[in-house]
Motif scaffolding. Structure first.
Motif, PDB file in Angstrom:
ATOM      1  N   ARG A  47       0.839  -1.190   0.000  1.00 14.91           N
ATOM      2  CA  ARG A  47       0.000   0.000   0.000  1.00 14.91           C
ATOM      3  C   ARG A  47       0.878   1.244   0.000  1.00 14.91           C
ATOM      4  N   ALA A  48       0.262   2.412  -0.193  1.00 16.25           N
ATOM      5  CA  ALA A  48       0.998   3.679  -0.154  1.00 16.25           C
ATOM      6  C   ALA A  48       1.412   4.001   1.279  1.00 16.25           C
ATOM      7  N   PRO A  49       2.469   4.833   1.480  1.00 18.03           N
ATOM      8  CA  PRO A  49       2.933   5.150   2.836  1.00 18.03           C
ATOM      9  C   PRO A  49       2.115   6.221   3.547  1.00 18.03           C
ATOM     10  N   PHE A  50       1.061   6.733   2.891  1.00 19.91           N
ATOM     11  CA  PHE A  50       0.163   7.693   3.527  1.00 19.91           C
ATOM     12  C   PHE A  50      -1.250   7.117   3.576  1.00 19.91           C
ATOM     13  N   GLN A  51      -2.063   7.580   4.554  1.00 16.44           N
ATOM     14  CA  GLN A  51      -3.477   7.225   4.597  1.00 16.44           C
ATOM     15  C   GLN A  51      -4.316   8.279   3.872  1.00 16.44           C
ATOM     16  N   GLN A  52      -3.897   9.545   3.948  1.00 22.25           N
ATOM     17  CA  GLN A  52      -4.667  10.623   3.360  1.00 22.25           C
ATOM     18  C   GLN A  52      -4.141  10.932   1.961  1.00 22.25           C
ATOM     19  N   PRO A  56       0.072  11.073   9.227  1.00 22.00           N
ATOM     20  CA  PRO A  56       0.776   9.873   9.647  1.00 22.00           C
ATOM     21  C   PRO A  56       1.438   9.164   8.466  1.00 22.00           C
ATOM     22  N   VAL A  57       2.597   8.593   8.732  1.00 23.64           N
ATOM     23  CA  VAL A  57       3.320   7.800   7.746  1.00 23.64           C
ATOM     24  C   VAL A  57       3.184   6.340   8.160  1.00 23.64           C
ATOM     25  N   VAL A  58       2.787   5.482   7.223  1.00 24.40           N
ATOM     26  CA  VAL A  58       2.519   4.079   7.556  1.00 24.40           C
ATOM     27  C   VAL A  58       3.398   3.152   6.734  1.00 24.40           C
ATOM     28  N   GLN A  88      10.521  -4.241  16.082  1.00 20.88           N
ATOM     29  CA  GLN A  88       9.063  -4.366  16.149  1.00 20.88           C
ATOM     30  C   GLN A  88       8.505  -4.895  14.828  1.00 20.88           C
ATOM     31  N   SER A  89       7.581  -5.830  14.911  1.00 23.57           N
ATOM     32  CA  SER A  89       6.903  -6.326  13.711  1.00 23.57           C
ATOM     33  C   SER A  89       5.783  -5.368  13.324  1.00 23.57           C
ATOM     34  N   VAL A  90       5.638  -5.127  12.026  1.00 19.94           N
ATOM     35  CA  VAL A  90       4.605  -4.213  11.533  1.00 19.94           C
ATOM     36  C   VAL A  90       3.855  -4.876  10.390  1.00 19.94           C
ATOM     37  N   GLU A  91       2.641  -4.390  10.165  1.00 22.21           N
ATOM     38  CA  GLU A  91       1.823  -4.828   9.049  1.00 22.21           C
ATOM     39  C   GLU A  91       1.671  -3.662   8.071  1.00 22.21           C
ATOM     40  N   ALA A  92       1.156  -3.944   6.876  1.00 20.56           N
ATOM     41  CA  ALA A  92       0.827  -2.867   5.951  1.00 20.56           C
ATOM     42  C   ALA A  92      -0.198  -1.965   6.617  1.00 20.56           C
ATOM     43  N   GLY A  93       0.122  -0.681   6.730  1.00 18.60           N
ATOM     44  CA  GLY A  93      -0.790   0.256   7.361  1.00 18.60           C
ATOM     45  C   GLY A  93      -0.432   0.614   8.783  1.00 18.60           C
ATOM     46  N   THR A  94       0.554  -0.073   9.391  1.00 24.44           N
ATOM     47  CA  THR A  94       0.983   0.272  10.748  1.00 24.44           C
ATOM     48  C   THR A  94       1.622   1.659  10.752  1.00 24.44           C
ATOM     49  N   LYS A  95       1.206   2.505  11.700  1.00 27.54           N
ATOM     50  CA  LYS A  95       1.756   3.852  11.785  1.00 27.54           C
ATOM     51  C   LYS A  95       3.200   3.791  12.256  1.00 27.54           C
ATOM     52  N   LEU A  96       4.091   4.424  11.499  1.00 30.69           N
ATOM     53  CA  LEU A  96       5.517   4.458  11.826  1.00 30.69           C
ATOM     54  C   LEU A  96       5.926   5.774  12.468  1.00 30.69           C
ATOM     55  N   GLY A  97       5.235   6.844  12.104  1.00 35.48           N
ATOM     56  CA  GLY A  97       5.577   8.164  12.618  1.00 35.48           C
ATOM     57  C   GLY A  97       4.732   9.215  11.935  1.00 35.48           C
ATOM     58  N   VAL A  98       5.188  10.460  12.013  1.00 30.90           N
ATOM     59  CA  VAL A  98       4.461  11.582  11.428  1.00 30.90           C
ATOM     60  C   VAL A  98       5.391  12.324  10.485  1.00 30.90           C
ATOM     61  N   LYS A 132      -3.735   9.178  -4.092  1.00 32.40           N
ATOM     62  CA  LYS A 132      -5.073   8.927  -3.574  1.00 32.40           C
ATOM     63  C   LYS A 132      -5.042   8.461  -2.123  1.00 32.40           C
ATOM     64  N   ALA A 133      -6.062   8.858  -1.376  1.00 34.90           N
ATOM     65  CA  ALA A 133      -6.199   8.394   0.002  1.00 34.90           C
ATOM     66  C   ALA A 133      -6.451   6.892   0.014  1.00 34.90           C
ATOM     67  N   VAL A 134      -5.860   6.206   0.979  1.00 33.00           N
ATOM     68  CA  VAL A 134      -5.997   4.757   1.094  1.00 33.00           C
ATOM     69  C   VAL A 134      -6.415   4.428   2.517  1.00 33.00           C
TER      70      VAL A 134
END
Length: 520
Positions: free
Chosen positions: A53-58, A94-96, A140-150, A189-191
């Motif tokens: 997925r993209a690294p942004f939600q918005q 947020p960056v994911v 730390q284990s992360v999934e697609a969409g896990t927030k990494l920072g701002v 695009k927002a995801v």
């Protein structure tokens, strides 16, 4: 499954197109040859499906400062720029993580400022730099969409943005084509916040692998404040379930309407406004929406099965399967034009267990864009690139909700094929057709199609809903490249005879691009 050998001989029809067809295309193509127009977006938020997925939600913009030699705005010299700069909208967001992995680094790194590196499989590392803050720790284990920072402007930076990198075995590669190849084009695009893998898709989600939960009831409510959800008679519940399955709705939504209208048939008297039957239809609405639910050949407003099936049809007609939760609310408002009514129905639906709507979180209708803009047709070179990629999937499996790399459904294969040329479509066949009609495509008369055109028809979803999409391979033989069915998988098939379906349409994607300034 072993993939079949790729045969691209039919693509020669690009060069041997009949003169009449060429003249037709020319007449439709006033813009300059090869000109790319900006893709028109749909409303709503794109579902996050697949492994990446993209690294942004918005929403975000993709900066002109990309991979390669760029002039450094602070050091005032030409340097190698190893990633892609991006800016979220309307402000720092947020960056994911773009996929599943483990945090390999989280901290400061010279000119990068605050950095998070995520180690994925097969030697892939994604890097997120210039962060204002970091929300994960090393290991730390992360999934697609896990927030990494701002998103921020730490390190050597002239403004808030994200520097995004992809490294393969320690070597930086251009993230734009890499993300496109992996089904997550950086298109601004927002995801949605969380991804779905095929294993996570709810069991009752079928075409497109896209589903969303019913929205929670809000305020105001009215009747549900003093009338609790009553038990549903077994024969009535069976009809709710069957109608919900046919039209892709959570059966509890129909149960919510049935409870709000007649307490599941306990009070079917004609209303003061003239509404009749189990689901309280106005006769004028019944004229266009009345459906034969029990198979006796007649749509009877007083027949319980007919009434329930017609309610399901009406809700879908009014957008309950488009635009996520907002689409459901708008459909309920059309059913009874009162906000409290929709909240009552959702309250009852939640009491009966809630559920999944088989639809999309995007809303692609003809009113979301303009179908009258003068679109140039997709160039032959771009269409060939789409079909070449699709042909490489020949022999893959067909799985409802499959997102690749070796299993697809009809619309995910089409979506991924067109992402190879920086064109992002919605996820379901029906939404893809609406996306084209919204100003991204050109309706083609049968007999005038060419390779790369899309053929849509109704399928298992019923005669009133598009349920399948295929890509035209060779118009002369009416052959396709498509993900056809569980039994046949991905391969070359035929659309001959499909013209007799209730819905049969052929569309040509316009020469659009998510980033028309970039070469594809």
């Amino acid at each position: 499954m072993k993939k079949a050998a790729i045969v691209l001989v039919p693509l020669l029809v690009f060069l041997g197109m009949p003169l009449g067809t060429a003249l037709i295309i020319t007449a439709m193509s006033a813009p300059a040859v090869g000109q790319q127009l900006q893709t028109l977006e749909c409303g709503g938020v794109a579902p996050a499906t697949g492994a990446w997925r993209a690294p942004f939600q918005q929403k975000y913009t993709v900066s002109d400062r990309g991979f390669g030699r760029e002039f450094h705005p602070i050091h005032n010299e030409w340097r190698m720029h190893t990633g892609q700069d991006m800016v979220s909208l309307p402000g720092p967001g947020p960056v994911v993580s773009i996929g599943t992995g483990k945090v390999a680094f989280a901290g400061q790194m010279g000119g990068y400022g605050n950095v998070v590196d995520v180690q994925h499989s097969e030697g892939v590392v994604s890097r997120y730099a210039h962060l204002a803050s970091i929300d994960v720790t090393r290991g730390q284990s992360v999934e697609a969409g896990t927030k990494l920072g701002v998103e921020g402007t730490t390190g050597t930076s002239t403004g808030e943005h994200l520097h995004f990198e992809i490294q393969i075995d320690g070597r930086a590669v251009d993230p734009m084509p890499w993300m496109t190849k992996h089904g997550a084009p950086l298109n601004g695009k927002a995801v949605a916040a969380a991804s779905q893998t095929p294993e996570q898709v709810p069991a009752n989600v079928e075409e497109g692998g896209v589903g969303f939960t019913l929205p929670i009831p809000g305020a105001p409510r009215k009747d549900s404040l003093h009338n609790e959800a009553l038990p549903i008679p077994a024969n009535i519940k069976k009809l709710y379930i069957e109608a919900g399955k046919k039209y892709g709705l959570a059966w509890t939504l129909l149960a919510g309407v049935g409870m709000a209208e007649t307490a599941h048939g306990r009070n079917t008297a004609v209303s003061s406004a003239g509404a009749q039957g189990h689901m309280q239809f106005m006769p004028s609405t019944w004229q266009s929406m009345g459906t034969d639910g029990n198979g006796d050949g007649t749509a009877d407003i007083h027949n319980t099965a007919d009434s329930i099936y017609s309610a399901a049809r009406y809700l879908v007609h009014e957008g309950a399967t488009r635009g996520g939760g907002e689409g459901v609310k708008e459909a309920l408002f059309a059913y009874n034009r009162a906000t409290w009514y929709g909240n009552d129905v959702l309250y009852y639906a939640e009491a009966y267990g809630g559920g999944i709507v088989l639809g999309t979180t995007t809303d692609c209708t003809e009113t979301s864009g303009t179908s009258s803009r003068n679109l140039p047709p997709l160039t032959d070179a771009r269409a060939k690139k789409v079909l070449t990629w699709a042909a490489e999937q020949d022999g893959d499996d067909y799985v409802m909700g499959g997102e690749g790399p070796d299993a697809w459904d009809c619309s995910s294969l089409t979506q991924r094929a067109f992402s190879q040329i920086d064109v992002s479509m919605p996820r379901t066949a029906a939404a893809q057709r609406d996306w084209l009609a919204a100003g991204n495509g050109i309706r083609i008369k049968p007999g005038e199609e060419k390779p790369g055109d899309l053929v849509f028809w109704d399928s298992y979803l019923g005669p009133n809903v598009i349920g399948h999409v295929a890509m035209v391979w060779d118009p002369a033989t009416k052959s396709t490249i498509e993900a056809q069915s569980t039994n046949t998988g991905v391969g070359h098939f035929s659309y001959e005879g499909k013209e007799d379906k209730q819905i049969f349409e052929i569309w040509r994607v316009g020469n659009v691009s998510d980033n028309p300034s970039r070469s594809t």
